[in-house]
Write an enzyme that holds these catalytic residues in place. Structure first.
Site, PDB file in Angstrom:
ATOM      1  N   HIS A  12      -4.832  18.051  11.576  1.00  0.00           N
ATOM      2  CA  HIS A  12      -3.611  17.759  10.793  1.00  0.00           C
ATOM      3  C   HIS A  12      -2.751  16.903  11.417  1.00  0.00           C
ATOM      4  O   HIS A  12      -2.499  16.643  12.643  1.00  0.00           O
ATOM      5  CB  HIS A  12      -3.070  19.256  10.422  1.00  0.00           C
ATOM      6  CG  HIS A  12      -1.803  19.012   9.507  1.00  0.00           C
ATOM      7  ND1 HIS A  12      -0.696  18.837   9.361  1.00  0.00           N
ATOM      8  CD2 HIS A  12      -2.114  19.449   8.076  1.00  0.00           C
ATOM      9  CE1 HIS A  12       0.025  18.690   8.402  1.00  0.00           C
ATOM     10  NE2 HIS A  12      -0.812  19.065   7.366  1.00  0.00           N
ATOM     11  N   GLU A  54      -7.219  23.398   3.976  1.00  0.00           N
ATOM     12  CA  GLU A  54      -8.064  23.007   2.964  1.00  0.00           C
ATOM     13  C   GLU A  54      -9.209  23.846   3.038  1.00  0.00           C
ATOM     14  O   GLU A  54     -10.125  24.074   2.367  1.00  0.00           O
ATOM     15  CB  GLU A  54      -8.495  21.445   2.967  1.00  0.00           C
ATOM     16  CG  GLU A  54      -7.304  20.733   2.631  1.00  0.00           C
ATOM     17  CD  GLU A  54      -6.768  20.865   1.488  1.00  0.00           C
ATOM     18  OE1 GLU A  54      -7.074  21.664   0.631  1.00  0.00           O
ATOM     19  OE2 GLU A  54      -5.800  19.913   1.126  1.00  0.00           O
TER      20      GLU A  54
HETATM   21  N1  COA Z   1     -13.066  15.783  12.374  1.00  0.00           N
HETATM   22  C1  COA Z   1     -13.396  15.429  13.444  1.00  0.00           C
HETATM   23  N2  COA Z   1     -12.519  14.316  14.158  1.00  0.00           N
HETATM   24  C2  COA Z   1     -11.347  14.311  13.738  1.00  0.00           C
HETATM   25  C3  COA Z   1     -10.781  15.121  12.473  1.00  0.00           C
HETATM   26  C4  COA Z   1     -11.667  15.821  11.960  1.00  0.00           C
HETATM   27  N3  COA Z   1     -11.472  16.693  10.970  1.00  0.00           N
HETATM   28  N4  COA Z   1      -9.346  14.824  12.422  1.00  0.00           N
HETATM   29  C5  COA Z   1      -9.061  13.762  13.128  1.00  0.00           C
HETATM   30  N5  COA Z   1     -10.123  13.655  14.285  1.00  0.00           N
HETATM   31  C6  COA Z   1     -10.257  12.652  15.477  1.00  0.00           C
HETATM   32  C7  COA Z   1      -9.941  11.538  14.581  1.00  0.00           C
HETATM   33  O1  COA Z   1     -11.363  10.782  14.545  1.00  0.00           O
HETATM   34  C8  COA Z   1      -9.302  10.885  16.113  1.00  0.00           C
HETATM   35  O2  COA Z   1     -10.537  10.441  16.883  1.00  0.00           O
HETATM   36  P1  COA Z   1     -10.003   9.067  17.870  1.00  0.00           P
HETATM   37  O3  COA Z   1      -8.908   9.167  18.509  1.00  0.00           O
HETATM   38  O4  COA Z   1     -11.702   9.029  18.786  1.00  0.00           O
HETATM   39  O5  COA Z   1     -10.262   7.896  17.024  1.00  0.00           O
HETATM   40  C9  COA Z   1      -8.587  11.868  16.466  1.00  0.00           C
HETATM   41  O6  COA Z   1      -8.927  13.125  16.147  1.00  0.00           O
HETATM   42  C10 COA Z   1      -7.050  11.611  15.750  1.00  0.00           C
HETATM   43  O7  COA Z   1      -7.237  11.629  14.590  1.00  0.00           O
HETATM   44  P2  COA Z   1      -6.216  11.055  13.733  1.00  0.00           P
HETATM   45  O8  COA Z   1      -6.626  10.247  12.424  1.00  0.00           O
HETATM   46  O9  COA Z   1      -5.103  10.530  14.543  1.00  0.00           O
HETATM   47  O10 COA Z   1      -5.288  12.384  12.916  1.00  0.00           O
HETATM   48  P3  COA Z   1      -4.427  12.302  11.890  1.00  0.00           P
HETATM   49  O11 COA Z   1      -3.145  13.048  12.162  1.00  0.00           O
HETATM   50  O12 COA Z   1      -4.091  10.686  11.472  1.00  0.00           O
HETATM   51  O13 COA Z   1      -5.416  12.863  10.610  1.00  0.00           O
HETATM   52  C11 COA Z   1      -6.190  14.036   9.094  1.00  0.00           C
HETATM   53  C12 COA Z   1      -4.912  14.078  10.096  1.00  0.00           C
HETATM   54  C13 COA Z   1      -5.865  15.494   8.195  1.00  0.00           C
HETATM   55  C14 COA Z   1      -6.163  13.021   8.081  1.00  0.00           C
HETATM   56  C15 COA Z   1      -7.424  14.198   9.805  1.00  0.00           C
HETATM   57  O14 COA Z   1      -7.357  15.377  10.755  1.00  0.00           O
HETATM   58  C16 COA Z   1      -8.732  14.469   8.924  1.00  0.00           C
HETATM   59  O15 COA Z   1      -9.281  13.498   8.363  1.00  0.00           O
HETATM   60  N6  COA Z   1      -9.028  15.731   8.690  1.00  0.00           N
HETATM   61  C17 COA Z   1     -10.049  15.830   7.771  1.00  0.00           C
HETATM   62  C18 COA Z   1      -9.791  15.703   6.128  1.00  0.00           C
HETATM   63  C19 COA Z   1      -8.883  17.172   5.881  1.00  0.00           C
HETATM   64  O16 COA Z   1      -9.243  18.162   6.380  1.00  0.00           O
HETATM   65  N7  COA Z   1      -8.013  16.699   5.224  1.00  0.00           N
HETATM   66  C20 COA Z   1      -6.917  17.622   4.666  1.00  0.00           C
HETATM   67  C21 COA Z   1      -5.667  17.677   5.266  1.00  0.00           C
HETATM   68  S1  COA Z   1      -4.772  19.257   5.009  1.00  0.00           S
END
Ligand code: COA
Length: 360
Positions: free
Chosen positions: A243, A302
């Site tokens: 998140h 989710e």
């Molecule tokens: N599974 C695996 N790795 C994950 C991850 C997940 N669900 N969520 C984040 N990461 C990793 C990223 O790949 C990134 O790795 P890196 O630093 O090696 O590139 C690191 O963790 C940081 O991620 P980041 O993109 O900065 O997190 P964010 O805060 O921008 O993204 C979400 C938040 C929700 C978009 C992300 O966690 C995600 O894609 N989750 C899955 C989709 C989901 O469940 N969405 C519903 C949200 S309520």
């Protein structure tokens, strides 16, 4: 410049506070934990919208009547709209409503999202849409319009808890979209259509369907650890985890898990998907700690949304529409709050393209 506007404060709001460090969600001064115990979705709508728009005093009744009016729209809608993927069909049906900035528009949108979602599901199964029962609560009526059967009280309560849980959540991507559109002076329909477009993406409200795809692929608890290792090894993201704001467990995940336990006790003795979901959750959290030691990645809303909505009988292709049925309250409240400030949202961009050669 902050990619993704991370840590940028882009609005002042009295509506909700997402405390990502302590794992708390506050809606207008009330904690989510307290709200899910004592409030129906209609109460939360009143809480969110009071001072934002001139709501009718008897909101549940007015919302019931608005559902009846929205159903007329279903009856006159073109057949081809129902062939679209559900969230696109919902957007197309909502787009047939008049735009405006008043309570009537707000009620039409809240009611329409529920009525259209149920009708889309019926039509996609080759069944006739079922007219609303204005005397029922909003959640119970959504289930009845979907199945034709008045739901058991615990099913209605579980969906109601879901709608309350997702009603508002700070400046998430769809709510921010709604506020940007509202800031231009466009109406609530325009704000809602934009917000729904943002909600659709898998990084926001489109995640729960893929959560079930993952559970299907894993199949049994004993496969969980190996499957997750392979997925992370391929660089994939695990849906339902991580998140932008929470650095601890998303409090909404536990709220929904609580609703699921109530349903599970009634529905079947074998626990349905819950044992598999719990095994996958444990394996995913352990693997994420190893793969991303510098980033706290916990279960998000989710993950248990997927299990709860499936148990309630919603097909996975419709999960984003059901999310919209709850979040619409937050979108409208934020759009109104933004309009009341009267300030256009218009940030700057940093130009990194080629410069004109002034000397030439
Ligand atoms: N599974 C695996 N790795 C994950 C991850 C997940 N669900 N969520 C984040 N990461 C990793 C990223 O790949 C990134 O790795 P890196 O630093 O090696 O590139 C690191 O963790 C940081 O991620 P980041 O993109 O900065 O997190 P964010 O805060 O921008 O993204 C979400 C938040 C929700 C978009 C992300 O966690 C995600 O894609 N989750 C899955 C989709 C989901 O469940 N969405 C519903 C949200 S309520």
């Amino acid at each position: 410049m902050s990619e993704g506007l991370e840590d940028v404060v882009a609005a002042r709001t009295v509506l909700s506070d997402v405390d990502g460090v302590r794992g708390r969600l506050i809606i207008r001064g009330a904690s989510l934990d307290a709200l899910v115990e004592k409030s129906r979705y209609e109460d939360v709508l009143t809480l969110l919208l009071e001072d934002m728009i001139a709501l009718p005093t008897a909101l549940p009744e007015a919302l019931g009547e608005a559902r009846v009016r929205a159903f007329q729209q279903v009856e006159s809608a073109a057949d081809h709209l129902f062939i679209l993927p559900p969230v696109d069909a919902l957007r197309a049906l909502l787009a047939t409503l008049p735009d405006g900035d008043d309570a009537d528009t707000a009620l039409r949108l809240i009611a329409g999202t529920a009525v259209f979602t149920a009708a889309i599901l019926r039509r996609r199964q080759g069944l006739s849409p079922i007219p609303p029962d204005p005397a029922l609560g909003h959640a119970a009526d959504i289930l009845r319009m979907m199945t034709g059967i008045t739901p058991e009280p615990d099913a209605a309560a579980a969906l109601d808890r879901y709608l309350v849980t997702v009603a508002d959540h700070g400046l998430n991507a769809s709510t921010f979209t709604a506020r940007v559109i509202a800031s231009t002076g466009a109406g609530l329909l325009s704000a809602t259509l934009g917000a729904l477009g943002a909600l659709k993406g898998p990084l926001h409200g489109g995640a729960p369907g893929p959560v079930l795809d993952m559970l299907d692929a894993i199949g049994t608890p004993s496969n969980a650890a190996g499957w997750i290792e392979d997925a992370l090894g391929r660089g994939e993201r695990l849906m339902g985890f991580g998140h932008r704001i929470y650095r601890v467990r998303d409090p909404r995940a536990d709220s929904l898990k609580g609703a699921l336990r109530l349903l599970r006790e009634r529905k079947d003795g074998d626990g349905g998907r819950l044992p598999l979901a719990e095994a996958v959750e444990q394996a995913a959290l352990a693997a994420l700690r190893r793969y991303k030691p510098n980033r706290t990645l916990e279960t998000n809303v989710e993950f248990y949304t997927a299990i709860l909505l499936e148990t309630l009988g919603f097909p996975r292709e419709a999960f984003t529409c059901v999310f919209a049925c709850g979040r619409i309250g937050g979108w409208i409240a934020h759009a109104r709050e933004q309009s009341l400030t009267g300030r256009l949202i218009r940030p700057q961009s940093e130009y990194v393209g080629p410069r004109v050669d002034e000397a030439a």
